[in-house]
Design a protein around this motif. Structure first.
Motif, short mmCIF file in Angstrom:
data_model
loop_
_atom_site.label_atom_id
_atom_site.label_comp_id
_atom_site.label_asym_id
_atom_site.label_seq_id
_atom_site.Cartn_x
_atom_site.Cartn_y
_atom_site.Cartn_z
N VAL A 125 0.87 -1.18 0.00
CA VAL A 125 0.00 0.00 0.00
C VAL A 125 0.90 1.22 0.00
CG1 VAL A 125 -2.20 -0.80 0.96
CG2 VAL A 125 -0.30 -0.33 2.50
N LYS A 126 0.36 2.34 -0.52
CA LYS A 126 1.22 3.52 -0.62
C LYS A 126 0.46 4.77 -0.18
CE LYS A 126 0.35 3.99 -5.58
NZ LYS A 126 -0.98 3.51 -5.47
N ALA A 127 1.19 5.88 -0.17
CA ALA A 127 0.64 7.16 0.29
C ALA A 127 -0.81 7.36 -0.16
CB ALA A 127 1.51 8.30 -0.23
N GLY A 128 -1.67 7.72 0.76
CA GLY A 128 -3.07 7.98 0.44
C GLY A 128 -3.96 6.78 0.71
N ASP A 129 -3.37 5.57 0.75
CA ASP A 129 -4.18 4.35 0.91
C ASP A 129 -4.66 4.14 2.34
OD1 ASP A 129 -3.88 3.73 -1.74
OD2 ASP A 129 -2.25 2.28 -1.44
N LEU A 130 -5.76 3.40 2.45
CA LEU A 130 -6.27 2.94 3.74
C LEU A 130 -6.35 1.43 3.68
CD1 LEU A 130 -8.97 5.65 3.95
CD2 LEU A 130 -7.36 5.25 5.78
N CYS A 131 -5.96 0.78 4.76
CA CYS A 131 -5.95 -0.69 4.73
C CYS A 131 -6.07 -1.23 6.14
CB CYS A 131 -4.62 -1.17 4.12
SG CYS A 131 -3.19 -0.69 5.08
N GLY A 132 -6.16 -2.54 6.24
CA GLY A 132 -6.09 -3.21 7.53
C GLY A 132 -4.77 -3.95 7.59
N ILE A 133 -4.09 -3.88 8.74
CA ILE A 133 -2.82 -4.61 8.87
C ILE A 133 -3.01 -5.73 9.90
CG2 ILE A 133 -0.36 -4.46 9.48
CD1 ILE A 133 -0.40 -1.55 8.76
N VAL A 134 -2.57 -6.92 9.53
CA VAL A 134 -2.61 -8.04 10.47
C VAL A 134 -1.18 -8.28 10.95
CG1 VAL A 134 -3.19 -10.48 10.76
CG2 VAL A 134 -4.55 -9.05 9.23
N GLY A 135 -1.02 -8.51 12.24
CA GLY A 135 0.31 -8.89 12.75
C GLY A 135 0.91 -7.91 13.74
N LEU A 136 0.35 -6.71 13.85
CA LEU A 136 0.94 -5.74 14.77
C LEU A 136 0.55 -6.11 16.20
CD1 LEU A 136 0.05 -2.44 12.84
CD2 LEU A 136 2.15 -3.80 12.65
N ARG A 137 1.54 -6.39 17.02
CA ARG A 137 1.22 -6.83 18.39
C ARG A 137 0.99 -5.66 19.33
NH1 ARG A 137 5.08 -11.78 19.37
NH2 ARG A 137 4.22 -13.13 17.76
N ASN A 138 1.79 -4.62 19.16
CA ASN A 138 1.79 -3.55 20.16
C ASN A 138 0.94 -2.34 19.79
OD1 ASN A 138 3.97 -4.69 21.97
ND2 ASN A 138 4.99 -4.66 19.98
N ALA A 139 0.55 -2.25 18.51
CA ALA A 139 -0.11 -1.03 18.05
C ALA A 139 -1.44 -0.79 18.75
CB ALA A 139 -0.32 -1.09 16.54
N THR A 140 -1.69 0.46 19.10
CA THR A 140 -3.01 0.86 19.58
C THR A 140 -3.46 2.07 18.74
OG1 THR A 140 -1.97 2.21 21.28
CG2 THR A 140 -2.75 0.04 21.96
N THR A 141 -4.73 2.40 18.84
CA THR A 141 -5.28 3.50 18.06
C THR A 141 -4.50 4.79 18.31
OG1 THR A 141 -7.41 2.45 18.26
CG2 THR A 141 -7.42 4.73 17.56
N GLY A 142 -4.15 5.47 17.24
CA GLY A 142 -3.43 6.74 17.37
C GLY A 142 -1.93 6.59 17.19
N ASP A 143 -1.42 5.35 17.11
CA ASP A 143 0.03 5.15 16.94
C ASP A 143 0.47 5.47 15.51
OD1 ASP A 143 0.18 4.35 19.51
OD2 ASP A 143 0.71 2.26 19.11
N THR A 144 1.70 6.00 15.42
CA THR A 144 2.31 6.22 14.11
C THR A 144 3.23 5.05 13.79
OG1 THR A 144 2.30 8.63 14.40
CG2 THR A 144 3.86 7.75 12.77
#
Ligand code: GDP
Length: 420
Positions: free
Chosen positions: A378-397
């Motif tokens: 995915v590239k700039a401008g895209d929206l997607c779902g990511i599977v596999g992130l263990r630590n991410a919470t809403t608002g993270d960069t």
């Protein structure tokens, strides 16, 4: 029409100019759900033309069973229209400023505000509108339910101007009222879009304006051009000189006005008439900004504490924002993500600059109305779902470790609200 199929296959090649990240906002009962479902059904159906019976694409009213399988509950749903990719972000209709609303407004680039043709601007629509004002979300207005008894398109346009203090002008006007509502006239093309079919069962498309409506259309076109002249020098000059102004120029001027909050294009329809979705989708692509039309996102480098900008381009360092987390029975934790700059490959590691950890992106998902698709990139401008992130919470960069950044609230261009 078959190009819609190819567009999807070429997901990774689609240009950023053709991306629209939008929310659909409304007060309860104005028709947000119906409009969203019709958009998804209509684009999916068009997408399947060639695969299935052609007649399906020309249905005016939808039998219940054909709508089954449509999901709009996802944090973001992707659909395709006329070479454009439209990502619909689920914006909760809360009446107060919650974190949830803020997060979803943060990742969208524009919105369709749905009003009821009978109820008009109700107290709750004022609240939703002011929220969008607060976040400077570029908007178009869609006046729905024009088939209902008591629906009055122009009264609602006036209410949007007066109660919402918005420089709102119709770019399309309805043909007929209430049960005689039969289509719309586009004031820029000066063509009529009439619902229904001819005696051969072929659906009508853009046709010449019926004589009875020509005069009215000319009057409203003149008002529209006058309003656009006030926000655009180029159009003003041509308008004053009495020169021909081509539709493309008018649309560009409107898009600029919408993006800067100076102008609100208004159109109307009835979400029960499947076909009315087509002019609405056109308006989304014509009048709402692409990520390129907006200022670059800003953030802080956590090492230097300096402000930095990221342009929505492939060659920039990768950055983006997690805006929602969902637990999925099949895929597990899905982090919904907006890419602001650079690109993200499936199977790679990213740096979570809020948590200070590296995370693995095991899958990237694009969610359509009725299914999911795994994509490699995915590239700039895209929206997607990511599977596999263990630590991410809403608002993270998420970003590159070499170029760390913590993104801040997206700021849209300075609004200049003028009362017409
Ligand atoms: P939401 O609360 O904004 O999501 O509104 P819904 O989409 O659920 O619509 C509320 C009601 O209005 C439902 O009964 C819809 O069938 C009906 N509705 C939606 N659009 C139209 C329309 O264009 N015309 C008419 N007559 N009814 C509509």
């Amino acid at each position: 029409m078959n190009s819609n199929l190819n567009q999807e296959q070429d997901f990774e090649q689609l240009n950023i100019e053709k991306v629209r990240n939008i929310g659909i906002m409304a007060h309860i009962d104005a028709g947000k759900t119906t409009v969203t479902e019709r958009v998804l059904f209509f684009t999916r159906k068009i997408h399947r033309v060639g695969e299935v019976h052609e007649g399906m694409a020309t249905m005016d009213y939808l039998p219940q069973e054909q709508e089954r399988g449509i999901t709009i509950s996802s944090a973001v749903t992707t659909c395709f229209w006329n070479n454009a990719r439209i990502n619909i972000i689920d914006t909760p209709g809360h009446v107060d400023f919650t974190v949830e609303v803020e997060r979803s407004l943060r990742v969208l680039d524009g919105a369709v505000a749905v009003f009821c043709g009978v109820g008009g601007v109700e107290p709750q629509s004022e609240t939703v509108w002011h929220q969008a004002d607060h976040y400077r979300v570029p908007r178009i207005a869609f006046i729905n339910k024009l088939d209902r008894v008591g629906a009055d398109f122009f009264a609602v346009v006036n209410a949007i101007r007066k109660k919402l203090n918005a420089n709102a002008h119709p770019t399309q006007i309805p043909i007929g009222k209430e049960s005689d509502f039969i289509g719309v006239i586009d004031l820029i093309e000066m063509k009529a879009f009439i619902y229904g079919r001819d005696s051969n069962g072929m659906e009508f498309d853009w046709v010449d304006i019926p004589d009875a409506y020509r005069q009215e259309a000319l009057i409203y076109r003149d008002k529209l051009l006058e309003a656009i002249s006030e926000i655009d020098e180029n159009i003003m000059q041509k308008y004053l000189d009495g020169n021909e102004i081509n539709p493309q120029e008018i649309r560009q001027a409107i898009r600029k006005g919408t993006t800067t909050g100076k102008f609100i294009p208004v159109l109307g329809g009835s979400a029960l008439r499947n076909k009315c979705i087509q002019p609405l989708l056109d308006a989304v692509v014509w009048y709402l900004p692409s990520p390129l039309d907006l200022p670059p996102v800003e953030g802080k480098n956590p090492k230097t504490n300096e402000s930095e900008k990221r342009l929505p381009m492939k060659k920039e360092p990768f950055s983006g924002l997690v805006f929602k987390i969902n637990m999925d029975p099949h895929a597990g934790k899905i982090s919904f993500f907006r890419v602001y700059s650079g690109q993200l490959q499936s199977g790679t590691y990213v740096y979570n600059s809020n948590k200070g950890v590296k995370e693995r992106v095991s899958r990237i998902l694009i969610i359509h109305a009725n299914r999911r698709e795994d994509v490699q990139m995915v590239k700039a401008g895209d929206l997607c779902g990511i599977v596999g992130l263990r630590n991410a919470t809403t608002g993270d960069t998420l970003c590159e470790e070499r170029y760390p950044i913590v993104l801040e609230t997206l700021v849209f261009p300075e609004p200049v609200i003028e009362v017409a």
